[in-house]
Design a protein around this motif. Structure first.
Motif, PDB file in Angstrom:
ATOM      1  N   TYR A   1       0.717  -1.066   0.063  1.00 27.60           N
ATOM      2  CA  TYR A   1       0.017   0.077  -0.005  1.00 27.60           C
ATOM      3  C   TYR A   1       0.769   1.287   0.174  1.00 27.60           C
ATOM      4  N   ASN A   2       0.572   2.475  -0.751  1.00 23.35           N
ATOM      5  CA  ASN A   2       0.870   3.786  -0.847  1.00 23.35           C
ATOM      6  C   ASN A   2      -0.032   4.489  -0.627  1.00 23.35           C
ATOM      7  N   GLU A   3       0.076   5.761   0.272  1.00 25.23           N
ATOM      8  CA  GLU A   3      -1.017   6.678   0.419  1.00 25.23           C
ATOM      9  C   GLU A   3      -1.440   7.286  -0.762  1.00 25.23           C
ATOM     10  N   PRO A   4      -2.550   7.506  -1.405  1.00 20.74           N
ATOM     11  CA  PRO A   4      -2.775   8.295  -2.537  1.00 20.74           C
ATOM     12  C   PRO A   4      -2.509   9.834  -2.276  1.00 20.74           C
ATOM     13  N   PHE A   5      -2.148  10.478  -3.265  1.00 24.88           N
ATOM     14  CA  PHE A   5      -1.874  11.858  -2.996  1.00 24.88           C
ATOM     15  C   PHE A   5      -2.363  12.608  -4.248  1.00 24.88           C
ATOM     16  N   GLU A   6      -2.558  14.247  -3.794  1.00 26.80           N
ATOM     17  CA  GLU A   6      -2.935  15.146  -5.155  1.00 26.80           C
ATOM     18  C   GLU A   6      -1.473  15.572  -5.514  1.00 26.80           C
ATOM     19  N   ILE A   7      -1.490  15.976  -6.648  1.00 24.78           N
ATOM     20  CA  ILE A   7      -0.406  16.763  -7.325  1.00 24.78           C
ATOM     21  C   ILE A   7      -0.624  18.231  -7.157  1.00 24.78           C
ATOM     22  N   VAL A   8      -1.953  18.501  -7.256  1.00 20.40           N
ATOM     23  CA  VAL A   8      -2.688  19.792  -7.126  1.00 20.40           C
ATOM     24  C   VAL A   8      -3.499  19.983  -6.022  1.00 20.40           C
ATOM     25  N   GLU A   9      -3.071  20.828  -5.080  1.00 15.13           N
ATOM     26  CA  GLU A   9      -4.063  20.705  -3.860  1.00 15.13           C
ATOM     27  C   GLU A   9      -5.449  21.111  -4.282  1.00 15.13           C
ATOM     28  N   ASP A  10      -6.419  20.577  -3.480  1.00 20.55           N
ATOM     29  CA  ASP A  10      -7.732  20.435  -3.736  1.00 20.55           C
ATOM     30  C   ASP A  10      -8.121  20.373  -4.827  1.00 20.55           C
ATOM     31  N   SER A  11      -7.756  19.732  -5.907  1.00 20.91           N
ATOM     32  CA  SER A  11      -8.061  19.237  -7.102  1.00 20.91           C
ATOM     33  C   SER A  11      -9.040  18.235  -6.955  1.00 20.91           C
ATOM     34  N   GLY A  12      -8.942  17.313  -5.978  1.00 22.41           N
ATOM     35  CA  GLY A  12      -9.722  16.359  -5.753  1.00 22.41           C
ATOM     36  C   GLY A  12      -9.217  14.963  -6.358  1.00 22.41           C
ATOM     37  N   ILE A  13      -8.144  15.172  -7.355  1.00 20.91           N
ATOM     38  CA  ILE A  13      -7.553  14.164  -8.255  1.00 20.91           C
ATOM     39  C   ILE A  13      -6.508  13.579  -7.341  1.00 20.91           C
ATOM     40  N   HIS A  14      -6.622  12.088  -7.253  1.00 17.08           N
ATOM     41  CA  HIS A  14      -5.849  11.377  -6.256  1.00 17.08           C
ATOM     42  C   HIS A  14      -4.948  10.508  -7.273  1.00 17.08           C
ATOM     43  N   ILE A  15      -3.714  10.453  -7.161  1.00 19.88           N
ATOM     44  CA  ILE A  15      -2.770   9.486  -7.683  1.00 19.88           C
ATOM     45  C   ILE A  15      -2.887   8.155  -7.037  1.00 19.88           C
ATOM     46  N   LEU A  16      -2.776   7.196  -7.652  1.00 22.27           N
ATOM     47  CA  LEU A  16      -2.468   5.599  -6.803  1.00 22.27           C
ATOM     48  C   LEU A  16      -1.130   5.056  -7.319  1.00 22.27           C
ATOM     49  N   SER A  17      -0.386   4.898  -6.243  1.00 26.07           N
ATOM     50  CA  SER A  17       0.969   4.176  -6.656  1.00 26.07           C
ATOM     51  C   SER A  17       1.153   3.010  -5.698  1.00 26.07           C
ATOM     52  N   VAL A  18       2.153   2.290  -6.139  1.00 26.56           N
ATOM     53  CA  VAL A  18       2.296   1.082  -5.325  1.00 26.56           C
ATOM     54  C   VAL A  18       3.664   0.958  -4.982  1.00 26.56           C
ATOM     55  N   ASP A  19       4.140   0.092  -4.077  1.00 30.12           N
ATOM     56  CA  ASP A  19       5.581  -0.263  -3.744  1.00 30.12           C
ATOM     57  C   ASP A  19       5.649  -1.755  -4.388  1.00 30.12           C
ATOM     58  N   ILE A  20       6.534  -2.102  -4.855  1.00 26.69           N
ATOM     59  CA  ILE A  20       6.735  -3.431  -5.448  1.00 26.69           C
ATOM     60  C   ILE A  20       8.251  -3.901  -5.001  1.00 26.69           C
ATOM     61  N   PHE A  21       8.103  -4.830  -4.171  1.00 28.07           N
ATOM     62  CA  PHE A  21       9.400  -5.351  -3.812  1.00 28.07           C
ATOM     63  C   PHE A  21       9.667  -6.800  -4.367  1.00 28.07           C
ATOM     64  N   GLU A  22      10.904  -6.842  -4.886  1.00 25.22           N
ATOM     65  CA  GLU A  22      11.267  -8.228  -5.607  1.00 25.22           C
ATOM     66  C   GLU A  22      12.116  -9.207  -4.520  1.00 25.22           C
ATOM     67  N   ALA A  23      11.322 -10.364  -4.007  1.00 23.08           N
ATOM     68  CA  ALA A  23      11.888 -11.054  -2.992  1.00 23.08           C
ATOM     69  C   ALA A  23      12.809 -12.017  -3.586  1.00 23.08           C
ATOM     70  N   ALA A  24      13.991 -12.267  -3.202  1.00 25.95           N
ATOM     71  CA  ALA A  24      14.868 -13.227  -3.487  1.00 25.95           C
ATOM     72  C   ALA A  24      15.096 -14.316  -2.646  1.00 25.95           C
ATOM     73  N   TYR A  25      15.108 -15.714  -3.059  1.00 22.00           N
ATOM     74  CA  TYR A  25      15.369 -16.807  -2.166  1.00 22.00           C
ATOM     75  C   TYR A  25      14.159 -17.242  -1.295  1.00 22.00           C
ATOM     76  N   ILE A  26      13.341 -16.404  -1.012  1.00 21.12           N
ATOM     77  CA  ILE A  26      12.268 -16.620   0.086  1.00 21.12           C
ATOM     78  C   ILE A  26      11.229 -17.432  -0.389  1.00 21.12           C
ATOM     79  N   ASP A  27      10.834 -18.510   0.066  1.00 21.02           N
ATOM     80  CA  ASP A  27       9.681 -19.245  -0.370  1.00 21.02           C
ATOM     81  C   ASP A  27       8.619 -19.415   0.507  1.00 21.02           C
ATOM     82  N   ASP A  28       8.795 -19.013   1.836  1.00 23.48           N
ATOM     83  CA  ASP A  28       7.657 -18.992   2.615  1.00 23.48           C
ATOM     84  C   ASP A  28       6.874 -17.622   2.686  1.00 23.48           C
TER      85      ASP A  28
END
Length: 219
Positions: A19-46
């Motif tokens: 999860y990433n917190e949505p945010f506005e580029i222009v304050e009070d525009s009401g338009i919120h960007i959705l972004s995510v964090d992607i982690f590439e896990a190595a070797y972990i099977d559990d």
């Protein structure tokens, strides 16, 4: 030497989206960007251990985990091999060019976002253009909206990735509606049904259509 850049593709086991917190580029525009964090896990099977560890260390909820299959590995390897003979596409740079072509004379807020170095991908294109149009007074918006979608230089809205995670973020953040590309609508509705979400899905094919839908929401 030729193979050395490909070796690491064998070590990955999961791609984990948080999860990433949505945010506005222009304050009070009401338009919120959705972004995510992607982690590439190595070797972990559990997977359970991986999710608990990431949530404790990053204080962010894990939304999706994809097992890295041989198909994914070899697709990535082929992309890497192609980069030997042609430059790899930088999606955020492409998005920046398309936004500036469609929305010339951008404001400092838009320029600041387009010059950020901590973003990848092109899925903020639609939200960026809508933010700029709202700032210019092209439409009035008093409804907080979650927006995701790439655009081309003519304002056509294009498919994006991580759709499941983004609609989950929009729901968890309390948005009544999410604007997304027509090409992602089927996947988004399946996620909504499976997870019994309440958020309204508005699919758009162009920036102009998105503006019309925003005006509808505000009436």
């Amino acid at each position: 030497m030729f193979e050395s850049r490909l070796i690491n593709y064998e070590i990955y086991t999961y791609f984990v989206t948080s999860y990433n917190e949505p945010f506005e580029i222009v304050e009070d525009s009401g338009i919120h960007i959705l972004s995510v964090d992607i982690f590439e896990a190595a070797y972990i099977d559990d997977l359970d251990y991986l999710i608990k560890t990431l949530e404790l260390s990053n204080d962010k909820e894990v939304l999706e985990a994809e097992m890295v299959t041989n198909k994914i590995r070899y697709t990535s390897k082929n992309d890497e091999l192609l980069s030997y003979i042609r430059p790899a596409e930088k999606h955020f740079e492409t998005m920046k060019e398309n936004v500036m072509a469609y929305l010339p004379g951008t404001s400092s807020a838009i320029e600041d976002f387009l010059n950020r170095e901590d973003f990848e991908g092109d899925s903020a294109g639609l939200a960026t253009v809508l933010s700029g149009l709202a700032e210019k007074g092209s439409f009035n918006n008093n409804v907080p909206i979650a927006v995701t979608g790439a655009i081309d230089e003519e304002g056509n809205v294009k498919e994006i990735g991580s759709m499941k995670a983004k609609i989950l973020i929009a729901e968890k953040s309390g948005f009544s509606h999410i604007f997304l590309p027509v090409e992602n609508a089927k996947e988004a509705r399946e996620v909504k049904d499976i997870h019994q979400l309440n958020i309204g899905i508005i699919e758009v094919a162009t920036v102009d259509r998105a503006v019309i839908e925003i005006e509808k929401l505000n009436t």
